[in-house]
Design a protein around this motif. Sequence first.
Motif, PDB file in Angstrom:
ATOM      1  N   ARG A 119       8.010 -12.759   0.941  1.00 13.93           N
ATOM      2  CA  ARG A 119       7.253 -13.322   2.337  1.00 13.93           C
ATOM      3  C   ARG A 119       8.385 -13.692   3.278  1.00 13.93           C
ATOM      4  O   ARG A 119       7.981 -13.712   4.443  1.00 13.93           O
ATOM      5  N   GLU A 163      -0.561  -2.854   6.402  1.00 12.01           N
ATOM      6  CA  GLU A 163      -1.139  -4.016   5.890  1.00 12.01           C
ATOM      7  C   GLU A 163      -2.504  -4.205   6.253  1.00 12.01           C
ATOM      8  O   GLU A 163      -2.943  -3.806   7.424  1.00 12.01           O
ATOM      9  N   THR A 168      -2.781  -8.443   2.975  1.00 11.48           N
ATOM     10  CA  THR A 168      -2.738  -9.906   3.846  1.00 11.48           C
ATOM     11  C   THR A 168      -3.310 -10.863   3.014  1.00 11.48           C
ATOM     12  O   THR A 168      -3.998 -10.806   2.176  1.00 11.48           O
ATOM     13  N   SER A 188      -6.596  -6.387   4.574  1.00 13.60           N
ATOM     14  CA  SER A 188      -7.116  -7.311   3.917  1.00 13.60           C
ATOM     15  C   SER A 188      -7.235  -6.626   2.333  1.00 13.60           C
ATOM     16  O   SER A 188      -7.524  -5.495   2.246  1.00 13.60           O
ATOM     17  N   ASN A 230       0.558  -3.099   2.237  1.00 15.88           N
ATOM     18  CA  ASN A 230       0.686  -4.532   1.889  1.00 15.88           C
ATOM     19  C   ASN A 230      -0.726  -5.297   1.960  1.00 15.88           C
ATOM     20  O   ASN A 230      -1.630  -4.590   2.775  1.00 15.88           O
TER      21      ASN A 230
END
Length: 325
Positions: free
Chosen positions: A272, A291, A242, A293, A240
């Motif tokens: 979400r 997860e 973020t 950035s 994922n």
Amino acid sequence: MRRRYGHYWARLVGSVVAVLVAVAAVVGVGDSWWQLLLAAGIGVLMTQIAFLGHDAAHRQIFASGRWNDWTSLVLANLLVGLSYGWWQGKHTKHHANPNKRGVDPDIDLPVITFTSAQADERRNRFTAWFMKRQGWFFFPLLLIEGLDLHVTSTRRVLSREPVKRRGIEITFLAIRLLAPLALVFLVMSPLKAVAFLAVELAVFGFYMGASFAPNHKGMPIVPPDVSIDFLSRQVLTSRNVTGGRLMDVAMGGLNLQVEHHLFPSMPSPNLRKVAPTVREYCAKHGVTYTEMSLLRSYGVVIRHLNEVGLGVRDTWTCPLVAQYR
């Protein structure tokens, strides 16, 4: 025709209106280098429409499979210029076995090497230099990804391989690919027309590739002889990205890749909402939920590809094999 998620209607109508406005803008701007800015905007628009086609192909928009199919055909073939039949077959294999060597077509590309086994097979004195640096070349290569997507999907439809609704797909693709060519060369000088098409394809390909790359690249590779349960197979190989609602829009919901792979027919705006439950369930059962950035994920992708090219064994795969073999 019952819809499953109301906001999709606005996006569908908005996509058609946006395309019509883009065509009018091209005619209005005329033979000017300002067209290049418009070309970049159209590249972004095409990617956003492709995201919407992805949702329709996953049966997220309508309860009716037929309506989802036709929506995908219009969005993918007629508006974006990609074969729905080609994408559906390829993407179905990916979802069934993400990152599985010899099965997932997304890690079997002719230029980039994603596994150490591929590197061993392809390495020679002509490819060694590139493979050692392929991570740094990955994102620049995405600038020609748009052209490759058009060519590959069109070739698939024109081949002898089975394609459902082949006649409709060919007709839609012909309209989508030939009409813009005629328009830009009628409105602009040949040099500006070529530059316009190059910018649009470059932005489209880069945006598409940069949105899909964080999903699985650099995550565990599953050997062909290893069987994994559904939960682990989908979660361990997915990542994922973020970010808030803005990231959802920018990546078309692909930033919630773990939830999408677990619930592929769930409308992307709902992913979400279920993410906290999925995260808690994975922690409870000891399944790694990844997860990070967007920029960090790009760094992981670049480092992984360079390491593969250098011949480094996949450090993710070894524990995976030991656990599930």
